[in-house]
Design an enzyme around this catalytic site. Structure first.
Site, short mmCIF file in Angstrom:
data_model
loop_
_atom_site.label_atom_id
_atom_site.label_comp_id
_atom_site.label_asym_id
_atom_site.label_seq_id
_atom_site.Cartn_x
_atom_site.Cartn_y
_atom_site.Cartn_z
N LEU A 33 -3.51 -7.69 -3.91
CA LEU A 33 -3.12 -7.56 -2.33
C LEU A 33 -1.90 -8.40 -1.96
O LEU A 33 -2.00 -9.61 -2.43
CB LEU A 33 -4.45 -7.75 -1.30
CG LEU A 33 -5.43 -6.77 -1.83
CD1 LEU A 33 -6.65 -6.81 -0.81
CD2 LEU A 33 -5.24 -5.40 -2.05
N HIS A 37 -0.35 -4.32 1.80
CA HIS A 37 -1.83 -3.76 1.91
C HIS A 37 -2.31 -4.32 3.09
O HIS A 37 -3.06 -3.44 3.79
CB HIS A 37 -2.54 -4.35 0.79
CG HIS A 37 -2.00 -3.98 -0.61
ND1 HIS A 37 -1.73 -4.93 -1.48
CD2 HIS A 37 -2.16 -2.81 -1.37
CE1 HIS A 37 -1.25 -4.38 -2.62
NE2 HIS A 37 -1.41 -3.03 -2.68
N GLY A 147 1.28 3.37 1.50
CA GLY A 147 2.69 2.60 2.13
C GLY A 147 3.88 3.65 1.57
O GLY A 147 3.72 4.55 0.62
N SER A 189 5.73 -5.86 -3.39
CA SER A 189 5.12 -5.18 -4.36
C SER A 189 4.27 -6.38 -5.21
O SER A 189 4.74 -7.37 -5.15
CB SER A 189 6.15 -4.62 -5.08
OG SER A 189 5.60 -4.04 -6.48
#
Ligand code: PAF
Length: 287
Positions: A33, A37, A147, A189
């Site tokens: 995460l 997130h 997302g 990412s």
């Protein structure tokens, strides 16, 4: 926060959370995460009474040449982050629970899953659609958050929910959340951790050229083909190998050669070293 890893425990925990009419939002993840997130979780908390997060590294969305084993796994660290954000329940099944022996079903969403990342990663979106459908059925959330960085994934999941008449969540309750970016614009990412310091520095050009192309196209200063070719040149100069650069209709993801009155988006996938980065931006007229 309770963490559960069997379907029986999940059902019991969900029944307690539901307690009458309480609403539940699902944030599906594969762990590792980051702030992107956590932004989904915060948005989910603002909309629902309880947030359920899932962490499952889904083997079905990895191709044979993609290293499933190397995908970062850090359950304890992730759980601590989710708990700090007020997540009520963490669903963390193992592969045997998700895909027991004899599991034989796959969901393929034609059209939106076929080009772009779907062309470069055959079977990837079948794996995503299948696991997300299972997660939806297991948790039966009122809403789910994804997302926009994975713009094609979001389109595939919405098409799946629409085509299969899902009600938990209904397609309109599948919420796309704008991409969260680092200070220099790079989309957050889990893959960014694979970049060397030099690659990380070079990667900042990706959102920059994408934003310029989106503005140039929106303003009518360059035709789509020329803007795409400028993005390609600049990324290659910075050391990227291009997978695709495409301008698409935001709804159908069909490539377009010129703007119409429908929303459009520019999407890119490119490799720097061995790391494949994706990003996308809306092309907004009047910007
Ligand atoms: O975006 C992801 O993390 C995954 O593709 C998802 C939606 C959790 C399905 O495995």
């Amino acid at each position: 926060m309770q963490t559960v890893n069997t379907l029986r425990m999940l059902r019991t925990a969900l029944a307690q959370l539901r307690d009458g009419n309480a609403t539940i939002a699902l944030v599906p993840t594969m762990g590792a995460l980051h702030e992107g997130h956590l932004t989904l979780v915060r948005r989910a908390r603002a909309e629902a009474d309880h947030v359920v997060a899932s962490i499952f590294v889904n083997p079905k969305q990895f191709g044979p040449s993609e290293d499933l084993d190397a995908y970062p796994r850090q359950l304890a660290e992730d759980a601590a982050m989710l708990e700090a954000e007020g997540v009520a329940l963490l669903w963390a099944p193992d592969a045997g629970t998700m895909y027991p022996p004899g599991f034989a079903t796959s969901i393929a969403v034609a059209g939106v899953s076929e080009g772009l990342c779907g062309a470069a990663r055959p079977g990837h979106f079948d794996g995503v659609a299948t696991v997300v459908c299972k997660l939806f059925n297991q948790v039966a959330p009122d809403m789910a958050f994804f997302g926009e960085k994975d713009f094609q994934q979001l389109a595939v999941i919405r098409a799946m929910a629409r085509d299969l008449d899902l009600t938990a969540p209904h397609v309109d309750a599948i919420i796309g959340v704008p991409t969260v970016r680092e200070a220099d614009g790079l989309a957050m990412s889990s893959r960014n951790r694979y970049l060397t310091p030099e690659q990380r520095a070079a990667a900042a050009i990706l959102p920059e050229v994408l934003a310029t192309a989106a503005q140039t196209i929106a303003a009518g200063h360059q035709p789509v083909w020329l803007a795409k070719s400028v993005v390609e040149d600049e990324l290659e100069l910075a050391g990227f190998r291009i997978d695709y650069i495409e301008v698409v209709d935001s709804g159908t993801l069909a490539p377009i050669g010129a703007l119409s009155d429908r929303p459009a988006r520019i999407l890119v996938a490119a490799r720097i070293g061995t790391t494949r980065l994706i990003d996308n931006m809306a092309i907004e007229r009047g910007t």
